[in-house]
Design a protein around this motif. Structure first.
Motif, PDB file in Angstrom:
ATOM      1  N   LEU A   1     -13.327   2.936  -4.994  1.00 40.63           N
ATOM      2  CA  LEU A   1     -13.286   2.277  -3.690  1.00 40.63           C
ATOM      3  C   LEU A   1     -14.192   2.980  -2.680  1.00 40.63           C
ATOM      4  O   LEU A   1     -14.848   2.326  -1.864  1.00 40.63           O
ATOM      5  CB  LEU A   1     -11.842   2.242  -3.170  1.00 40.63           C
ATOM      6  N   LYS A   2     -14.258   4.290  -2.745  1.00 39.17           N
ATOM      7  CA  LYS A   2     -15.126   5.028  -1.814  1.00 39.17           C
ATOM      8  C   LYS A   2     -16.594   4.691  -2.040  1.00 39.17           C
ATOM      9  O   LYS A   2     -17.398   4.703  -1.113  1.00 39.17           O
ATOM     10  CB  LYS A   2     -14.900   6.532  -1.981  1.00 39.17           C
ATOM     11  N   ARG A   3     -16.947   4.383  -3.289  1.00 42.75           N
ATOM     12  CA  ARG A   3     -18.340   4.046  -3.601  1.00 42.75           C
ATOM     13  C   ARG A   3     -18.617   2.552  -3.456  1.00 42.75           C
ATOM     14  O   ARG A   3     -19.771   2.136  -3.390  1.00 42.75           O
ATOM     15  CB  ARG A   3     -18.672   4.505  -5.024  1.00 42.75           C
ATOM     16  N   ASP A   4     -17.575   1.756  -3.431  1.00 44.58           N
ATOM     17  CA  ASP A   4     -17.708   0.306  -3.296  1.00 44.58           C
ATOM     18  C   ASP A   4     -16.570  -0.191  -2.433  1.00 44.58           C
ATOM     19  O   ASP A   4     -15.596  -0.746  -2.913  1.00 44.58           O
ATOM     20  CB  ASP A   4     -17.674  -0.359  -4.688  1.00 44.58           C
ATOM     21  N   PHE A   5     -16.682   0.046  -1.131  1.00 46.72           N
ATOM     22  CA  PHE A   5     -15.614  -0.284  -0.204  1.00 46.72           C
ATOM     23  C   PHE A   5     -15.669  -1.781   0.091  1.00 46.72           C
ATOM     24  O   PHE A   5     -16.459  -2.248   0.910  1.00 46.72           O
ATOM     25  CB  PHE A   5     -15.734   0.517   1.084  1.00 46.72           C
ATOM     26  N   SER A   6     -14.816  -2.525  -0.619  1.00 45.68           N
ATOM     27  CA  SER A   6     -14.854  -3.985  -0.493  1.00 45.68           C
ATOM     28  C   SER A   6     -13.486  -4.569  -0.804  1.00 45.68           C
ATOM     29  O   SER A   6     -12.660  -3.960  -1.491  1.00 45.68           O
ATOM     30  CB  SER A   6     -15.888  -4.575  -1.459  1.00 45.68           C
TER      31      SER A   6
ATOM     32  N   HIS B   1     -18.600  -7.074 -14.991  1.00 48.06           N
ATOM     33  CA  HIS B   1     -18.300  -6.755 -13.588  1.00 48.06           C
ATOM     34  C   HIS B   1     -16.801  -6.899 -13.311  1.00 48.06           C
ATOM     35  O   HIS B   1     -16.013  -6.077 -13.761  1.00 48.06           O
ATOM     36  CB  HIS B   1     -19.188  -7.542 -12.619  1.00 48.06           C
ATOM     37  N   THR B   2     -16.373  -7.900 -12.574  1.00 49.39           N
ATOM     38  CA  THR B   2     -14.977  -8.000 -12.152  1.00 49.39           C
ATOM     39  C   THR B   2     -13.970  -8.043 -13.311  1.00 49.39           C
ATOM     40  O   THR B   2     -12.996  -7.281 -13.306  1.00 49.39           O
ATOM     41  CB  THR B   2     -14.792  -9.220 -11.231  1.00 49.39           C
ATOM     42  N   PRO B   3     -14.144  -8.906 -14.312  1.00 50.95           N
ATOM     43  CA  PRO B   3     -13.158  -8.914 -15.408  1.00 50.95           C
ATOM     44  C   PRO B   3     -13.025  -7.563 -16.101  1.00 50.95           C
ATOM     45  O   PRO B   3     -11.914  -7.150 -16.452  1.00 50.95           O
ATOM     46  CB  PRO B   3     -13.709  -9.985 -16.358  1.00 50.95           C
TER      47      PRO B   3
ATOM     48  N   ALA C   1     -25.143 -11.382 -18.492  1.00 49.82           N
ATOM     49  CA  ALA C   1     -26.393 -11.404 -17.722  1.00 49.82           C
ATOM     50  C   ALA C   1     -26.149 -10.931 -16.287  1.00 49.82           C
ATOM     51  O   ALA C   1     -26.386  -9.773 -15.960  1.00 49.82           O
ATOM     52  CB  ALA C   1     -27.001 -12.804 -17.742  1.00 49.82           C
ATOM     53  N   LYS C   2     -25.644 -11.821 -15.439  1.00 47.44           N
ATOM     54  CA  LYS C   2     -25.410 -11.462 -14.041  1.00 47.44           C
ATOM     55  C   LYS C   2     -24.525 -10.234 -13.928  1.00 47.44           C
ATOM     56  O   LYS C   2     -24.749  -9.361 -13.082  1.00 47.44           O
ATOM     57  CB  LYS C   2     -24.755 -12.636 -13.303  1.00 47.44           C
ATOM     58  N   ASP C   3     -23.517 -10.166 -14.788  1.00 45.32           N
ATOM     59  CA  ASP C   3     -22.576  -9.051 -14.735  1.00 45.32           C
ATOM     60  C   ASP C   3     -23.252  -7.714 -14.992  1.00 45.32           C
ATOM     61  O   ASP C   3     -22.804  -6.678 -14.500  1.00 45.32           O
ATOM     62  CB  ASP C   3     -21.451  -9.270 -15.742  1.00 45.32           C
ATOM     63  N   ILE C   4     -24.349  -7.729 -15.742  1.00 45.47           N
ATOM     64  CA  ILE C   4     -25.086  -6.491 -16.027  1.00 45.47           C
ATOM     65  C   ILE C   4     -26.021  -6.140 -14.887  1.00 45.47           C
ATOM     66  O   ILE C   4     -26.026  -5.015 -14.373  1.00 45.47           O
ATOM     67  CB  ILE C   4     -25.887  -6.636 -17.332  1.00 45.47           C
ATOM     68  N   TYR C   5     -26.804  -7.125 -14.466  1.00 43.73           N
ATOM     69  CA  TYR C   5     -27.935  -6.828 -13.587  1.00 43.73           C
ATOM     70  C   TYR C   5     -27.609  -6.866 -12.103  1.00 43.73           C
ATOM     71  O   TYR C   5     -28.460  -6.552 -11.273  1.00 43.73           O
ATOM     72  CB  TYR C   5     -29.091  -7.771 -13.930  1.00 43.73           C
TER      73      TYR C   5
ATOM     74  N   GLN D   1     -23.690  -1.995 -10.174  1.00 41.40           N
ATOM     75  CA  GLN D   1     -24.310  -0.701  -9.904  1.00 41.40           C
ATOM     76  C   GLN D   1     -24.271   0.167 -11.160  1.00 41.40           C
ATOM     77  O   GLN D   1     -23.310   0.138 -11.931  1.00 41.40           O
ATOM     78  CB  GLN D   1     -23.566  -0.010  -8.762  1.00 41.40           C
ATOM     79  N   GLU D   2     -25.321   0.945 -11.351  1.00 43.34           N
ATOM     80  CA  GLU D   2     -25.469   1.698 -12.592  1.00 43.34           C
ATOM     81  C   GLU D   2     -24.371   2.736 -12.774  1.00 43.34           C
ATOM     82  O   GLU D   2     -23.951   2.998 -13.902  1.00 43.34           O
ATOM     83  CB  GLU D   2     -26.856   2.349 -12.645  1.00 43.34           C
TER      84      GLU D   2
END
Length: 417
Positions: free
Chosen positions: A102-107, A137-139, A160-164, A167-168
């Protein structure tokens, strides 16, 4: 752990939404796994929005559990889940991991993922032995947190979208945590292995096509050369109207076609930018040659592919990094012997070899696409050559039955641990 294994183990499959018309490749995989004897329980993060369903969705026997799409909609369910899961010995570890994320992706999305994972862990389907997520990503985030809560192995299928658009740092940490990951293109394999400390976890698994659902087309087709208004060349595209599909580029390309060529364009698919595309077509003077059909069932899509002379997909890398992987619609159209025109994006060249199994142009190049379209429209013999070679290549290399066994064996090994 929140469950006690009793009979045959269950694979808990986490999906972003189910069912979805645009994700026939997932439905195809789920049904194939069931036919091979696997018991599945589907977990969907969202309720369906499509008004239609594909026939294969009615064949899938697995039950579906819908998690709270937004936490405020089912606060008591979330609270009860938290009260139950917080007693687990793994809770503090997972909560600490989530705070770090959460600290790295506060959303708000990050908060929702944690809440959904609480519900999944608290309501984990009976006899679950493995959690498997479609999309990295989310799932995968929900699957990861829930698996850690329940001390279960988890894996992922990335696309596709979930990869690119991820964030790395997050991709790398997920790859460290999961048991294995399969992805549908060699392009993706190469990219993901660069981010993994254990590259061998990542394997190629083409979705392929269940060719039993796409009847083989025999006999000569594609006789029109665009010279007669009574025999227009039929151009088809199937895809969501989103930026990465490049439909504005395609409309610009269609408008550049010579005035003496007779063609008609049909689009199937939903999306939020339909009105913008319609206005663009009107401004360019080609609106009368375009039929926007909206989302359709697979039977309707199949019929349109059988009737099409040319299938075109102007895929491109969107501004946010989103892109296609290897669109299944290209395989579907190829199986119905429509001549393929697409772009050199991601893994599309793994299926379409320029001037052998189709034509390829650079992304965001309406002029190049118009030239390729004109060539295909005026040269039916070329279309026939490409379709025959494309159909053979597809059947030799992308038959789903040749790939699904690999995935099945992975699940079988996990159930034996």
């Amino acid at each position: 752990m929140l469950y006690q294994p009793e009979s045959k183990s269950v694979i808990t499959v986490v999906l972003k939404g189910y069912p979805r018309l645009s994700e026939t490749f997932i439905a195809q995989e789920l049904r194939a796994l069931e036919k091979l004897g696997h018991r599945l329980h589907l977990i969907s993060l969202r309720h369906p929005t499509d008004k239609k369903r594909h026939p294969i969705h009615s064949e899938i026997e697995a039950p579906v559990t819908y998690l709270p799409e937004y936490l405020y909609q089912e606060p008591l369910r979330v609270l009860k889940s938290w009260w139950k899961v917080r007693k687990l010995p793994t809770y503090r570890q997972v909560f600490s991991q989530w705070l770090k994320d959460l600290k790295r992706d506060f959303s708000s999305n990050r908060v929702r993922r944690f809440g959904q994972a609480l519900v999944l862990a608290a309501e984990l389907p009976k006899n679950s032995s493995h959690i498997y997520a479609h999309f990295l990503h989310t799932p995968a985030s929900v699957a990861r947190y829930a698996a850690k809560f329940c001390d279960l192995p988890w894996s992922c299928s990335a696309h596709a979208k979930d990869i690119y658009t991820s964030q790395e740092w997050e991709i790398g940490e997920k790859l460290d945590d999961l048991k294995w990951l399969v992805t549908c293109t060699s392009f993706n394999v190469s990219h993901l292995r660069k981010l993994a400390t254990a590259p061998d976890k990542i394997e190629l698994l083409y979705h392929g096509l269940d060719l039993s659902r796409f009847p083989k087309v025999n006999g000569k087709r594609h006789i029109s050369d665009g010279r007669s208004a009574d025999a227009k060349v039929r151009i088809l595209s199937v895809g969501r109207m989103v930026a990465k599909k490049g439909y504005d580029d395609l409309i610009n390309a269609l408008a550049l076609l010579p005035d003496n060529l007779h063609w008609e364009f049909e689009h199937i698919g939903g999306g939020s930018i339909l009105s913008e595309l319609q206005k663009q077509a009107e401004k360019l003077g080609i609106a009368g040659q375009i039929n926007w059909r909206g989302a359709q069932s697979q039977q309707t899509v199949l019929q349109a592919m059988q009737e099409a002379d040319i299938f075109v997909l102007a895929s491109r890398i969107a501004e946010d990094g989103d892109r296609d992987g290897l669109p299944n619609v290209l395989m579907e159209a190829q199986s119905q012997k429509a001549a393929i025109l697409s772009t050199r994006v991601s893994a599309i060249p793994e299926l379409i070899e320029h001037e052998k199994t189709g034509l390829l142009v650079e992304q965001r190049d309406p002029e190049g696409m118009a030239q390729a379209l004109a060539t295909l429209i005026t040269t039916p013999t070329l279309r026939e050559k490409l379709t025959e070679a494309g159909d053979s290549f597809l059947r030799d290399n992308f038959d789903a039955n040749k790939w699904i066994g690999k995935l099945s064996s992975k699940f079988a090994k996990e159930s034996q641990r």
